[in-house]
Design a protein around this motif. Sequence first.
Motif, PDB file in Angstrom:
ATOM      1  N   ALA A  83       0.841  -1.214   0.000  1.00  0.00           N
ATOM      2  CA  ALA A  83       0.000   0.000   0.000  1.00  0.00           C
ATOM      3  C   ALA A  83       0.869   1.255   0.000  1.00  0.00           C
ATOM      4  CB  ALA A  83      -0.932  -0.010   1.214  1.00  0.00           C
ATOM      5  N   ARG A  84       1.933   1.224   0.830  1.00  0.00           N
ATOM      6  CA  ARG A  84       2.850   2.367   0.842  1.00  0.00           C
ATOM      7  C   ARG A  84       3.540   2.535  -0.495  1.00  0.00           C
ATOM      8  NH1 ARG A  84       7.363   2.320   4.795  1.00  0.00           N
ATOM      9  NH2 ARG A  84       7.772   4.294   3.744  1.00  0.00           N
ATOM     10  N   LEU A  85       3.949   1.428  -1.067  1.00  0.00           N
ATOM     11  CA  LEU A  85       4.640   1.484  -2.361  1.00  0.00           C
ATOM     12  C   LEU A  85       3.726   2.047  -3.445  1.00  0.00           C
ATOM     13  CD1 LEU A  85       7.366   0.801  -3.583  1.00  0.00           C
ATOM     14  CD2 LEU A  85       6.480  -1.468  -4.177  1.00  0.00           C
ATOM     15  N   LYS A  86       2.470   1.625  -3.438  1.00  0.00           N
ATOM     16  CA  LYS A  86       1.500   2.130  -4.420  1.00  0.00           C
ATOM     17  C   LYS A  86       1.287   3.636  -4.249  1.00  0.00           C
ATOM     18  CE  LYS A  86      -3.227   1.460  -6.092  1.00  0.00           C
ATOM     19  NZ  LYS A  86      -4.502   0.737  -5.894  1.00  0.00           N
ATOM     20  N   MET A  87       1.179   4.064  -2.984  1.00  0.00           N
ATOM     21  CA  MET A  87       0.980   5.498  -2.723  1.00  0.00           C
ATOM     22  C   MET A  87       2.191   6.309  -3.182  1.00  0.00           C
ATOM     23  SD  MET A  87       0.092   7.380   0.891  1.00  0.00           S
ATOM     24  CE  MET A  87       1.709   6.974   1.595  1.00  0.00           C
ATOM     25  N   LEU A  88       3.401   5.757  -2.936  1.00  0.00           N
ATOM     26  CA  LEU A  88       4.608   6.444  -3.378  1.00  0.00           C
ATOM     27  C   LEU A  88       4.676   6.556  -4.893  1.00  0.00           C
ATOM     28  CD1 LEU A  88       7.383   5.070  -0.973  1.00  0.00           C
ATOM     29  CD2 LEU A  88       6.693   7.455  -1.248  1.00  0.00           C
ATOM     30  N   GLU A  89       4.278   5.480  -5.580  1.00  0.00           N
ATOM     31  CA  GLU A  89       4.272   5.511  -7.046  1.00  0.00           C
ATOM     32  C   GLU A  89       3.356   6.609  -7.556  1.00  0.00           C
ATOM     33  OE1 GLU A  89       6.150   4.069  -9.037  1.00  0.00           O
ATOM     34  OE2 GLU A  89       6.952   2.278  -8.076  1.00  0.00           O
ATOM     35  N   GLU A  90       2.189   6.752  -6.925  1.00  0.00           N
ATOM     36  CA  GLU A  90       1.250   7.799  -7.338  1.00  0.00           C
ATOM     37  C   GLU A  90       1.836   9.186  -7.061  1.00  0.00           C
ATOM     38  OE1 GLU A  90      -2.245   6.913  -5.157  1.00  0.00           O
ATOM     39  OE2 GLU A  90      -2.859   5.224  -6.447  1.00  0.00           O
ATOM     40  N   GLN A  91       2.472   9.308  -5.888  1.00  0.00           N
ATOM     41  CA  GLN A  91       3.070  10.603  -5.546  1.00  0.00           C
ATOM     42  C   GLN A  91       4.226  10.947  -6.478  1.00  0.00           C
ATOM     43  OE1 GLN A  91       4.108  10.054  -1.433  1.00  0.00           O
ATOM     44  NE2 GLN A  91       2.060  10.630  -0.678  1.00  0.00           N
ATOM     45  N   ILE A  92       4.994   9.942  -6.895  1.00  0.00           N
ATOM     46  CA  ILE A  92       6.106  10.181  -7.819  1.00  0.00           C
ATOM     47  C   ILE A  92       5.593  10.640  -9.170  1.00  0.00           C
ATOM     48  CG2 ILE A  92       7.905   9.004  -9.152  1.00  0.00           C
ATOM     49  CD1 ILE A  92       8.500   7.375  -6.606  1.00  0.00           C
ATOM     50  N   VAL A  93       4.515  10.000  -9.652  1.00  0.00           N
ATOM     51  CA  VAL A  93       3.916  10.424 -10.930  1.00  0.00           C
ATOM     52  C   VAL A  93       3.442  11.869 -10.833  1.00  0.00           C
ATOM     53  CG1 VAL A  93       1.990  10.052 -12.513  1.00  0.00           C
ATOM     54  CG2 VAL A  93       3.273   8.092 -11.636  1.00  0.00           C
TER      55      VAL A  93
END
Length: 428
Positions: A351-361
């Motif tokens: 879940a954290r990794l997914k949120m980080l990916e969205e924030q990076i985009v």
Amino acid sequence: MADVERQDAAAAEEAMAEDKTNTGADEASCLMKRMDVSVPEAEKRTGKNAVNMQETYTVYLIESRPSAAVSGGRSCPPDSLWRRYSEFELLRNYLLVTYPFIVVPPLPEKRAEFVWHKLSADNMDPDFVERRRVGLENFLLRVASHPVIANDKVLLHFLTEDRGWKELVHETGFEGKVDSRLRALNATFRVKNPDKHFTEMKHYSDELQSIISQLLRLRVRVADRLYGVYKVHGNYGRVFSEWSAIEKEMGDGLQSAGHHMDAYSSSVDDILEEEEHYADQLKEYLFFAEALRAVCRKHELAQYELEAALMDLTSKKQQREELTTGMLRTFSFKGMTSKLFGQETLEQRDARLKMLEEQIVEGEETVQQKTADREEHMCCAWEDMQRFRGQKARDLREALINYTHMQMNMCRKGILVWTNAKECFSKM
């Protein structure tokens, strides 16, 4: 600084060449090509202010008419309306926010500054109001001849619509886009990679303001001395006239010499009033220096926001790498809590990794947008600064040459007075 001065000279030469040959789209779209604008008079009025108290204020008449009617010889009556100084301020504030890459022309001073002691510093003084009227007309002519600002619909409404223009300017929401002083200060002191050209231009504007301030202070001192010299001639005139009353043979010569001295003494008011005109031209560029700094501050803010977005994006990417590899490169509160209370579950990690990916985009999009905003501001601002430098070189050269001619004429009049006095004395 030497680079800026060389660029000033080059810009002036280019601008002079463009004045002779430019027939491009910018001139064609300029409001001055379509409309004649003037501020022919000012009027003092009395009314109630926002807190229902009686106040006296000044309004200025704005007249505009289509240029086609003037060039065609038709007697088209001009559109006319009255505006207060505060309305001019609102218009300029709107232009500053809407066109942050433009060196927006300044308004004339709200209260008299750099005045010699014989002049009134009262902002309701008729002479000061007249000078401010001239300054407001010059402001409108400058914005109406600017290749970008001249096409603004709020400016057109300001010039032609008696009612509704304030509502139109507030509907733009420009007040919400005003940069706070704290943000501007942060950008000034925390930006890491400022553009060399904008840094030089900011230093140049500081020096320009300092030098013009010194010139204006010197002019005040010279005006005081000049007033004293002319009044001494008035004393000569009085003494010669009194002397002529007790002399029979020399009386006519003394009286004639006294008349020349009196005429010379009384001419000082007109001379110093003309000097104030040249002082106002210098003051305009004193305030232009602040407009130039505003453009530089906007660049600093754009650069600061880009650097902050890049730092945030780098941090997010580092967190993703640490989360993916399980290796912590830097101390973090999250890493410390994991050691104290155990590792997070696989679901939490995903879940954290997914949120980080969205924030990076989102961060990459932000960096891309901030980069585009900075590049657009740099390009447009540099182009307008080139235009400003050419305008400044022409205006100040013309003003200083005219001021020199005025001083030469003034000296010729002084020589003529004493030449005439010499002839009067010779005939005694």
